[in-house]
Design a protein around this motif. Structure first.
Motif, mmCIF file in Angstrom:
data_model
loop_
_atom_site.group_PDB
_atom_site.id
_atom_site.type_symbol
_atom_site.label_atom_id
_atom_site.label_comp_id
_atom_site.label_asym_id
_atom_site.label_seq_id
_atom_site.Cartn_x
_atom_site.Cartn_y
_atom_site.Cartn_z
ATOM 1 N N ILE A 12 0.822 -1.214 0.000
ATOM 2 C CA ILE A 12 0.000 0.000 0.000
ATOM 3 C C ILE A 12 0.852 1.258 0.000
ATOM 4 O O ILE A 12 0.337 2.361 0.217
ATOM 5 C CB ILE A 12 -0.947 0.005 1.214
ATOM 6 N N ASN A 13 2.200 1.081 -0.212
ATOM 7 C CA ASN A 13 3.120 2.215 -0.351
ATOM 8 C C ASN A 13 3.088 3.134 0.867
ATOM 9 O O ASN A 13 2.979 4.366 0.747
ATOM 10 C CB ASN A 13 2.810 3.018 -1.615
ATOM 11 N N VAL A 14 3.166 2.529 2.037
ATOM 12 C CA VAL A 14 3.234 3.311 3.267
ATOM 13 C C VAL A 14 4.688 3.664 3.538
ATOM 14 O O VAL A 14 5.565 2.790 3.519
ATOM 15 C CB VAL A 14 2.644 2.522 4.452
ATOM 16 N N ALA A 15 4.975 4.919 3.766
ATOM 17 C CA ALA A 15 6.338 5.329 4.094
ATOM 18 C C ALA A 15 6.768 4.710 5.421
ATOM 19 O O ALA A 15 5.929 4.344 6.256
ATOM 20 C CB ALA A 15 6.422 6.852 4.152
ATOM 21 N N ILE A 16 8.058 4.627 5.594
ATOM 22 C CA ILE A 16 8.579 3.956 6.794
ATOM 23 C C ILE A 16 8.132 4.676 8.061
ATOM 24 O O ILE A 16 7.679 4.045 9.022
ATOM 25 C CB ILE A 16 10.118 3.885 6.716
ATOM 26 N N HIS A 17 8.201 6.009 8.058
ATOM 27 C CA HIS A 17 7.824 6.730 9.277
ATOM 28 C C HIS A 17 6.316 6.721 9.498
ATOM 29 O O HIS A 17 5.855 6.929 10.624
ATOM 30 C CB HIS A 17 8.329 8.170 9.200
ATOM 31 N N GLU A 18 5.537 6.470 8.437
ATOM 32 C CA GLU A 18 4.085 6.439 8.586
ATOM 33 C C GLU A 18 3.587 5.094 9.110
ATOM 34 O O GLU A 18 2.393 4.970 9.422
ATOM 35 C CB GLU A 18 3.418 6.737 7.239
ATOM 36 N N MET A 19 4.481 4.092 9.206
ATOM 37 C CA MET A 19 4.053 2.797 9.728
ATOM 38 C C MET A 19 3.655 2.871 11.192
ATOM 39 O O MET A 19 2.906 2.023 11.680
ATOM 40 C CB MET A 19 5.167 1.764 9.534
ATOM 41 N N LEU A 20 4.163 3.860 11.912
ATOM 42 C CA LEU A 20 3.830 4.001 13.326
ATOM 43 C C LEU A 20 2.600 4.870 13.539
ATOM 44 O O LEU A 20 2.282 5.219 14.676
ATOM 45 C CB LEU A 20 5.029 4.601 14.085
ATOM 46 N N GLY A 21 1.924 5.222 12.446
ATOM 47 C CA GLY A 21 0.715 6.025 12.566
ATOM 48 C C GLY A 21 -0.504 5.186 12.892
ATOM 49 O O GLY A 21 -0.502 3.950 12.859
ATOM 50 N N ALA A 22 -1.598 5.876 13.195
ATOM 51 C CA ALA A 22 -2.821 5.199 13.628
ATOM 52 C C ALA A 22 -3.432 4.377 12.505
ATOM 53 O O ALA A 22 -3.912 3.260 12.724
ATOM 54 C CB ALA A 22 -3.816 6.240 14.141
ATOM 55 N N GLU A 23 -3.437 4.906 11.271
ATOM 56 C CA GLU A 23 -4.104 4.226 10.162
ATOM 57 C C GLU A 23 -3.464 2.863 9.898
ATOM 58 O O GLU A 23 -4.160 1.865 9.725
ATOM 59 C CB GLU A 23 -4.048 5.094 8.903
ATOM 60 N N PHE A 24 -2.139 2.812 9.890
ATOM 61 C CA PHE A 24 -1.479 1.537 9.598
ATOM 62 C C PHE A 24 -1.692 0.537 10.733
ATOM 63 O O PHE A 24 -1.828 -0.666 10.493
ATOM 64 C CB PHE A 24 0.011 1.762 9.355
ATOM 65 N N CYS A 25 -1.724 1.010 11.974
ATOM 66 C CA CYS A 25 -1.982 0.100 13.093
ATOM 67 C C CYS A 25 -3.366 -0.535 12.965
ATOM 68 O O CYS A 25 -3.546 -1.728 13.231
ATOM 69 C CB CYS A 25 -1.848 0.846 14.420
ATOM 70 N N VAL A 26 -4.345 0.258 12.551
ATOM 71 C CA VAL A 26 -5.694 -0.281 12.358
ATOM 72 C C VAL A 26 -5.698 -1.290 11.218
ATOM 73 O O VAL A 26 -6.333 -2.353 11.298
ATOM 74 C CB VAL A 26 -6.685 0.861 12.103
ATOM 75 N N LEU A 27 -4.969 -0.991 10.133
ATOM 76 C CA LEU A 27 -4.898 -1.927 9.007
ATOM 77 C C LEU A 27 -4.277 -3.248 9.429
ATOM 78 O O LEU A 27 -4.724 -4.327 9.008
ATOM 79 C CB LEU A 27 -4.092 -1.298 7.867
ATOM 80 N N VAL A 28 -3.244 -3.204 10.262
ATOM 81 C CA VAL A 28 -2.602 -4.435 10.725
ATOM 82 C C VAL A 28 -3.562 -5.254 11.569
ATOM 83 O O VAL A 28 -3.628 -6.485 11.453
ATOM 84 C CB VAL A 28 -1.323 -4.098 11.513
ATOM 85 N N ALA A 29 -4.343 -4.577 12.442
ATOM 86 C CA ALA A 29 -5.325 -5.295 13.255
ATOM 87 C C ALA A 29 -6.390 -5.949 12.379
ATOM 88 O O ALA A 29 -6.782 -7.105 12.603
ATOM 89 C CB ALA A 29 -5.960 -4.344 14.266
ATOM 90 N N GLU A 30 -6.852 -5.233 11.357
ATOM 91 C CA GLU A 30 -7.851 -5.811 10.459
ATOM 92 C C GLU A 30 -7.288 -6.987 9.673
ATOM 93 O O GLU A 30 -7.946 -8.010 9.500
ATOM 94 C CB GLU A 30 -8.358 -4.724 9.494
ATOM 95 N N LYS A 31 -6.063 -6.852 9.221
ATOM 96 C CA LYS A 31 -5.449 -7.951 8.460
ATOM 97 C C LYS A 31 -5.240 -9.175 9.354
ATOM 98 O O LYS A 31 -5.415 -10.305 8.920
ATOM 99 C CB LYS A 31 -4.114 -7.495 7.872
#
Length: 913
Positions: A339-358
């Motif tokens: 999903i082309n998430v930058a490295i520093h954006e991996m610690l953001g809220a949106e990616f954490c929610v995506l990981v929980a959903e996955k």
């Protein structure tokens, strides 16, 4: 603000309740399936990340957690308890109350939040916040916090620090030998404070938890990141070392909650060492690489990005409270890449929610596919020979052997093949018979005797029947094991015989107690004779008797061969070993080769390296990251040109052993205090590096005081030292007294004038009386009076050291061609210091042609460019009349020419003599 805070508190409460229910509804309680981690991790870690969830993200995360909860089994719904919850037990079967339980009013209640565990009659509560509890065989990652005698203390996220003994480390050269005092001194070359290492839990002893690192996969870790997660998120598995080939990185999941993500390093065999680089596995030290090797091992940008992406994936999983495995980590990394998430954006809220959903989707798919999988029975007769790879070693196992009892190494079988003639199925009968015939051919050597082990009965019913060969005479056992007391007495007797031999030839063995010595006198005699052949005497051996602990074949010969290949002359071996006998203890790969590579990196020519070692053999015992690197770095910092370092170290390698804080820095600061600029001090060191060896308190300061006592002005001390740096390192006071007396008797020179002479030419203290007498007689013969000679010597002391033949030619030209009065020479005695053909004749010709009348000072005491400008004048300006030449301190700080610093010749102590 209050609504946001309350919503976050509600979210954390939801996370805690979901984690507790998931723990209770998970697989049956098992210490190896610890899933009770989400409550603490999600409540605390998400606070640490400071995630700001919007309303949509909160709803999505809540749905994902509810889905995870719905996927949990209801089998053990009563397994989770909180404080004061009652634990159902059967009192009739007996009861043992364990940790986290207490009896109140006849009921067993929980004192901590966690999961109820039952082991036979023992009932205890496994806390959700349990710390790491080491078990033998655990793979751990830790950080060195102290280098103690013969051991390192390591922080491993345990209640106590772990201990890694020096004896529990494999030497990088692969030699199996007793660790010596030299190995203990070089412990920091292996690990030092703050180094990250990987090791294995060895066990508990009286002084704490012990680790071991006797494999090349263990050791120092570099070029990566160290992460800390709750230890119960990392499950104990068969494999904790993972090489992610697609990303070119290594992942080490430490059972203690320390996770390492770093650049991939190839693991070599324990006994294989690259002789070219001295590199082995994880234990490569960055200081032991040459600059080319460091550039070669530099992690490229893509690898560094992969390391950061993987590390952030671990952080996200830890914050969400998911079990950390290599599969989940890779799925998280792949998700961020897709999903082309930058490295520093991996610690953001949106990616954490995506990981929980996955994760919720992955577990739902796993639960759907679980009934379709048919596990293979444990007692299946479909057994076969299989193979798999672990690290760089290929391991084969035989599926028909259920309980291997011994290891058999044979050329017809791969290494590490485990054999025992016990089989569970008839289908393996033919393989069994082959193994029996193979074992029959194996021979065992016990206590110098050989016997054959063969199977007499090859039937299926009794395959383990063996018979060992007996002695021809008697029916006693083949091998009689001696007692510990007998072995100790035998060692003491052998050592006593060796001591008697050494005392007989004049060697005092008192310092050899505790040192491993040969068990026979013949071996010790061989060592002593070898040292005698090298030129060492009994007195030399007594000065360092520990040299007798070196093996001739394993230590002495390899070291001497290496020195010989470098170019160290055999004729210098005797003096070399007298100055530094500890070199015989050194390892060529670990100790000597890195130092030689370091010297080569300092621009010392290959042909000069053996000369450096001959001058200063002690350099082979220094640490690369210690005194050597700091002394060189300090010299470069004060202004010594980087290209001059090679020549400086070639002429005076003792600099490598000097302490900056105690020797070099005080010396430089003292010269600065005298008035020499720091860059000028650097130029002095470039030209005469041996001045750093002058003792500041023993020589330098007393000599400066002596100069002041002999009427040298304080403001002239910097000029005196800059002109003749050796003056601060000689026995000066006696020389000053001798020269003052000689000049007093020859030209009646008073103390004040003697001080001026020393200021203008400090080398006068090193002149002998006879040359000075000849120069004074020459001046007298030229017609100068004693008063005029004294005035000329005070004005230009170089007259006492010039070549007499050149002075005669210059004086003849002065009388015959220039036809000037002697008073001109008295006023400008520096006339004799100028070249006759290069300066005096051309300028006199030009002045005479133009018809100008000038003094000798105006004629000679200027540069060629300045003189050319003067030739354009019609008259002589009196303001341009220059005084006698003097030393200019600025000449020390001028930029160096490009051709300097290549070739170095030994400097003379006196440039004038």
């Amino acid at each position: 603000m209050s609504e946001t805070r309350s919503s976050n508190v509600g979210l954390f409460s939801l996370l805690f309740n979901w984690a507790l229910k998931r723990e209770a509804h998970s697989l049956p309680p098992n210490p190896c399936n610890d899933l009770g981690t989400q409550a603490r991790v999600q409540a605390r870690k998400m606070k640490d990340l400071q995630l700001s969830l919007n309303q949509t993200q909160k709803v999505r995360l809540q749905r994902a957690l509810e889905k995870l909860e719905s996927l949990s089994s209801k089998a053990n719904s009563n397994a989770s308890v909180t404080v004061a919850d009652s634990i159902p037990v059967n009192y009739e079967d007996g009861l043992l109350k364990g940790h986290g339980t207490s009896e109140v009013n006849g009921e067993v209640v929980a004192t901590v939040c966690g999961v109820v565990e039952r082991v036979n009659k023992l009932v205890y509560v496994r806390s959700l916040r349990a710390r790491y509890k080491p078990e033998v065989g655990d793979i751990i990652v830790g950080r060195v916090i102290e280098v103690a005698p013969k051991r390192w203390r390591v922080e491993i996220n345990y209640s106590h620090d772990a201990v890694l003994m020096l004896s529990s480390m494999n030497l990088p050269d692969g030699i199996q030998r007793r660790r010596t005092a030299l190995d203990e001194l070089n412990m920091r070359s292996i690990f030092e404070e703050n180094d990250v290492i990987c090791a294995e839990v060895r066990g508990f002893q009286h002084d704490g938890l012990h680790l071991q690192a006797r494999s090349q996969k263990y050791g120092k870790l570099g070029r990566g990141q160290l992460l800390t997660v709750p230890s119960y998120l990392v499950k104990r598995r068969k494999q904790h070392f993972h090489h992610l080939e697609n990303y070119g990185i290594d992942l080490i999941l430490g059972c203690n909650g320390f996770i390492w993500v770093g650049k991939h390093v190839e693991v070599t065999d324990d006994m294989v060492v690259d002789p070219k680089s001295g590199q082995d596995g994880f234990k490569a030290d960055k200081n032991s690489f040459s600059p080319e090797d460091q550039e070669k091992n530099y992690a490229p940008q893509q690898t560094r990005e992969n390391i950061c992406r993987t590390a952030n994936a671990v952080r996200v999983l830890s914050a969400l409270g998911f079990n950390i495995t290599v599969e989940v980590i890779m799925e998280t990394v792949d998700l961020s890449s897709c999903i082309n998430v930058a490295i520093h954006e991996m610690l953001g809220a949106e990616f954490c929610v995506l990981v929980a959903e996955k994760e919720a989707v992955r577990r739902s798919m796993t639960k759907k596919n679980l009934p379709n999988s048919q596990p293979q029975p444990a007692n299946s007769t479909n057994r076969r020979v299989g193979s798999f790879k672990s690290g760089s070693m290929k391991i084969r196992c035989y599926a028909g052997i259920t309980k291997p009892s011994f290891l058999l190494v044979h050329s017809e079988l791969p290494a590490f093949t485990s054999l025992k003639p016990e089989f569970d199925s008839i289908s393996t009968l033919c393989n069994r018979e082959k193994l029996i015939r193979l074992i029959t051919r194996c021979q065992y050597s016990v206590s110098g005797r050989r016997s054959e082990s063969s199977y007499k009965d090859s039937s299926v019913s009794n395959p383990n029947t063996t018979r060992l060969g007996r002695r021809e005479r008697g029916s006693s056992s083949l091998y009689s094991r001696p007692s510990l007391l007998d072995m100790k007495n035998e060692r003491m007797e052998n050592r006593a015989r060796v001591y008697d031999f050494l005392r007989g030839i004049g060697i005092v063995p008192d310092e050899l107690d505790g040192l491993e010595l040969p068990v026979t006198v013949e071996v010790m005699r061989e060592r002593v004779n070898f040292l005698h052949n090298l030129g060492l005497t009994i007195e030399d051996i007594n000065n360092y008797p520990l040299v007798l602990g070196c093996s001739v074949k394993k230590n002495m010969i390899p070291v001497l061969d290496y020195l010989g290949k470098l170019g160290v002359r055999k004729s210098t071996f005797t003096e070399f070993l007298r100055r530094y006998p500890q070199v015989l203890h050194a390892s060529v790969v670990i100790d000597l080769s890195p130092v030689v590579k370091y010297l080569q990196g300092m621009d010392i020519k290959p042909d000069d390296i053996p000369r450096v070692l001959e001058k200063y053999p002690e350099v082979l015992g220094f640490k690369l990251e210690g005194t050597m690197s700091t002394s060189v770095a300090y010299l470069v910092g004060i202004g010594v040109a980087r290209r001059e370092i090679g020549g400086v170290l070639t002429r005076y390698p003792e600099i490598l052993g000097m302490r900056v804080g105690k020797v070099i820095k005080p010396f430089v600061e003292y010269l600065e205090k005298l008035g020499i600029p720091r860059l000028g001090v650097a130029r002095l060191i470039e030209n005469r590096p041996h001045i750093l060896g002058f003792g500041l308190e023993e020589r330098v300061k007393p000599n400066i005081q002596s100069l002041l006592e002999f009427c040298v002005r304080e403001e002239s001390l910097a000029s005196v030292v800059a002109q003749y740096p050796e003056i601060i390192g000689i026995d000066l006071k006696s020389k000053l007294l001798s020269q003052q007396s000689s000049l007093k008797s020859v030209i009646d020179l008073d103390p004040e004038d003697f001080g001026r002479v020393v200021e203008k030419m400090p080398q006068v203290v090193s002149l002998s009386d006879r040359p000075m007498m000849k120069h004074v007689d020459f001046l007298k013969n030229c017609g100068f009076s004693l008063e005029q000679v004294r005035k000329m010597v005070v004005g230009c002391p170089q007259l006492l050291a010039l070549n007499l033949d050149i002075m005669k030619l210059s004086f003849d030209f002065f009388q015959t061609e220039m036809q000037r009065p002697l008073d001109d020479l008295v006023a400008f005695p520096a006339f004799f210091t100028y070249g006759l053909d290069s300066t005096i004749k051309p300028r006199h010709k030009m002045v005479s042609k133009k018809g100008l009348k000038c003094s000798l000072g105006w004629l000679l005491n200027c540069s060629d460019e300045k003189f050319a400008q003067r030739m354009d004048y019609d008259t002589i300006d009196m303001e341009e009349m220059e005084s006698l030449p003097s030393f200019d301190m600025n000449t020390l700080t001028e930029p160096r020419s490009d051709n300097s610093g290549s070739d170095y010749d030994d400097d003379s102590d006196d440039d004038y003599v």
